[in-house]
Motif scaffolding. Structure first.
Motif, PDB file in Angstrom:
ATOM      1  N   MET A  19      72.873 -17.874 -30.800  1.00 56.19           N
ATOM      2  CA  MET A  19      72.141 -17.363 -29.661  1.00 56.19           C
ATOM      3  C   MET A  19      71.299 -16.187 -30.156  1.00 56.19           C
ATOM      4  SD  MET A  19      73.623 -18.561 -26.445  1.00 56.19           S
ATOM      5  CE  MET A  19      74.584 -20.030 -26.295  1.00 56.19           C
ATOM      6  N   GLY A  20      70.090 -16.043 -29.575  1.00 54.08           N
ATOM      7  CA  GLY A  20      69.163 -15.069 -30.110  1.00 54.08           C
ATOM      8  C   GLY A  20      68.952 -13.795 -29.322  1.00 54.08           C
ATOM      9  N   ASP A  21      68.953 -13.835 -27.990  1.00 56.57           N
ATOM     10  CA  ASP A  21      68.674 -12.665 -27.164  1.00 56.57           C
ATOM     11  C   ASP A  21      69.896 -12.288 -26.344  1.00 56.57           C
ATOM     12  OD1 ASP A  21      65.980 -12.526 -27.955  1.00 56.57           O
ATOM     13  OD2 ASP A  21      65.354 -13.915 -26.381  1.00 56.57           O
ATOM     14  N   THR A  22      69.873 -11.042 -25.867  1.00 56.04           N
ATOM     15  CA  THR A  22      70.943 -10.577 -24.992  1.00 56.04           C
ATOM     16  C   THR A  22      70.354 -10.063 -23.697  1.00 56.04           C
ATOM     17  OG1 THR A  22      72.330  -9.959 -26.875  1.00 56.04           O
ATOM     18  CG2 THR A  22      72.887  -8.973 -24.757  1.00 56.04           C
ATOM     19  N   VAL A  23      70.908 -10.510 -22.592  1.00 64.99           N
ATOM     20  CA  VAL A  23      70.583 -10.004 -21.264  1.00 64.99           C
ATOM     21  C   VAL A  23      71.776  -9.150 -20.856  1.00 64.99           C
ATOM     22  CG1 VAL A  23      70.096 -10.605 -18.865  1.00 64.99           C
ATOM     23  CG2 VAL A  23      69.228 -12.065 -20.715  1.00 64.99           C
ATOM     24  N   ILE A  24      71.512  -7.880 -20.490  1.00 67.71           N
ATOM     25  CA  ILE A  24      72.581  -6.963 -20.113  1.00 67.71           C
ATOM     26  C   ILE A  24      72.543  -6.756 -18.611  1.00 67.71           C
ATOM     27  CG2 ILE A  24      73.529  -4.644 -20.392  1.00 67.71           C
ATOM     28  CD1 ILE A  24      72.159  -4.627 -23.185  1.00 67.71           C
ATOM     29  N   VAL A  25      73.696  -6.935 -17.971  1.00 72.04           N
ATOM     30  CA  VAL A  25      73.807  -6.816 -16.522  1.00 72.04           C
ATOM     31  C   VAL A  25      74.806  -5.707 -16.202  1.00 72.04           C
ATOM     32  CG1 VAL A  25      74.471  -8.015 -14.406  1.00 72.04           C
ATOM     33  CG2 VAL A  25      73.277  -9.271 -16.218  1.00 72.04           C
ATOM     34  N   THR A  26      74.399  -4.781 -15.313  1.00 70.50           N
ATOM     35  CA  THR A  26      75.289  -3.726 -14.850  1.00 70.50           C
ATOM     36  C   THR A  26      75.208  -3.640 -13.334  1.00 70.50           C
ATOM     37  OG1 THR A  26      73.578  -2.029 -15.110  1.00 70.50           O
ATOM     38  CG2 THR A  26      75.089  -2.341 -16.961  1.00 70.50           C
ATOM     39  N   VAL A  27      76.269  -3.115 -12.720  1.00 67.23           N
ATOM     40  CA  VAL A  27      76.261  -2.862 -11.289  1.00 67.23           C
ATOM     41  C   VAL A  27      75.798  -1.427 -11.101  1.00 67.23           C
ATOM     42  CG1 VAL A  27      77.692  -2.711  -9.216  1.00 67.23           C
ATOM     43  CG2 VAL A  27      78.066  -4.555 -10.849  1.00 67.23           C
ATOM     44  N   SER A  28      74.804  -1.228 -10.242  1.00 66.39           N
ATOM     45  CA  SER A  28      74.151   0.069 -10.103  1.00 66.39           C
ATOM     46  C   SER A  28      75.095   1.221  -9.800  1.00 66.39           C
ATOM     47  CB  SER A  28      73.054   0.013  -9.038  1.00 66.39           C
ATOM     48  OG  SER A  28      72.026  -0.842  -9.462  1.00 66.39           O
TER      49      SER A  28
END
Length: 123
Positions: A1-10
């Motif tokens: 896998m090449g990219d990373t999407v980062i998800v956070t709760v505000s």
């Protein structure tokens, strides 16, 4: 896998982050293109850790981000009081807060560099 999407709760709510993580891991469309992991950092002054972000490893962030944003908005729709969610791709961060289908395209464009703003908020 090449990219990373980062998800956070505000608001940093760990329970909502874990709920969203479980939701994303159960989404066939998300897991078809992503490896979903819950990341934790040490809590200063304790021996424990606190979950603080979801990493989605994908072949291409821009090809997968629309599916990820749609899954996040569906999760927000079924929550009693969902927190806004931040999605980061590269240096671009957008806030997702109950986006409608037309808004999902605009958010996706912003993350892919097609939008005019580097950060957008949706409701």
């Amino acid at each position: 896998m090449g990219d990373t999407v980062i998800v956070t709760v505000s608001d940093g709510d760990e329970q909502q982050l874990v709920s969203l993580y479980e939701w994303l891991r159960q989404s066939p469309r998300v897991i078809a293109d992503s490896k979903v992991t819950l990341e934790s950092d040490p809590v200063p002054g304790t021996l424990g850790e606190r979950a603080d972000r979801i990493n989605l490893s994908v072949a291409s962030a821009f090809a997968s981000v629309q599916i990820i944003i749609a899954a996040i908005t569906l999760w927000q729709e079924v929550q009693e009081n969902p927190a806004p969610v931040n999605v980061k791709v590269g240096t671009v961060i957008v806030q997702v807060d109950g986006a409608a289908p037309d808004d999902i395209k605009r958010i996706t464009d912003a993350l892919s560099g097609k939008g005019s703003a580097s950060s957008e908020q949706e409701r």
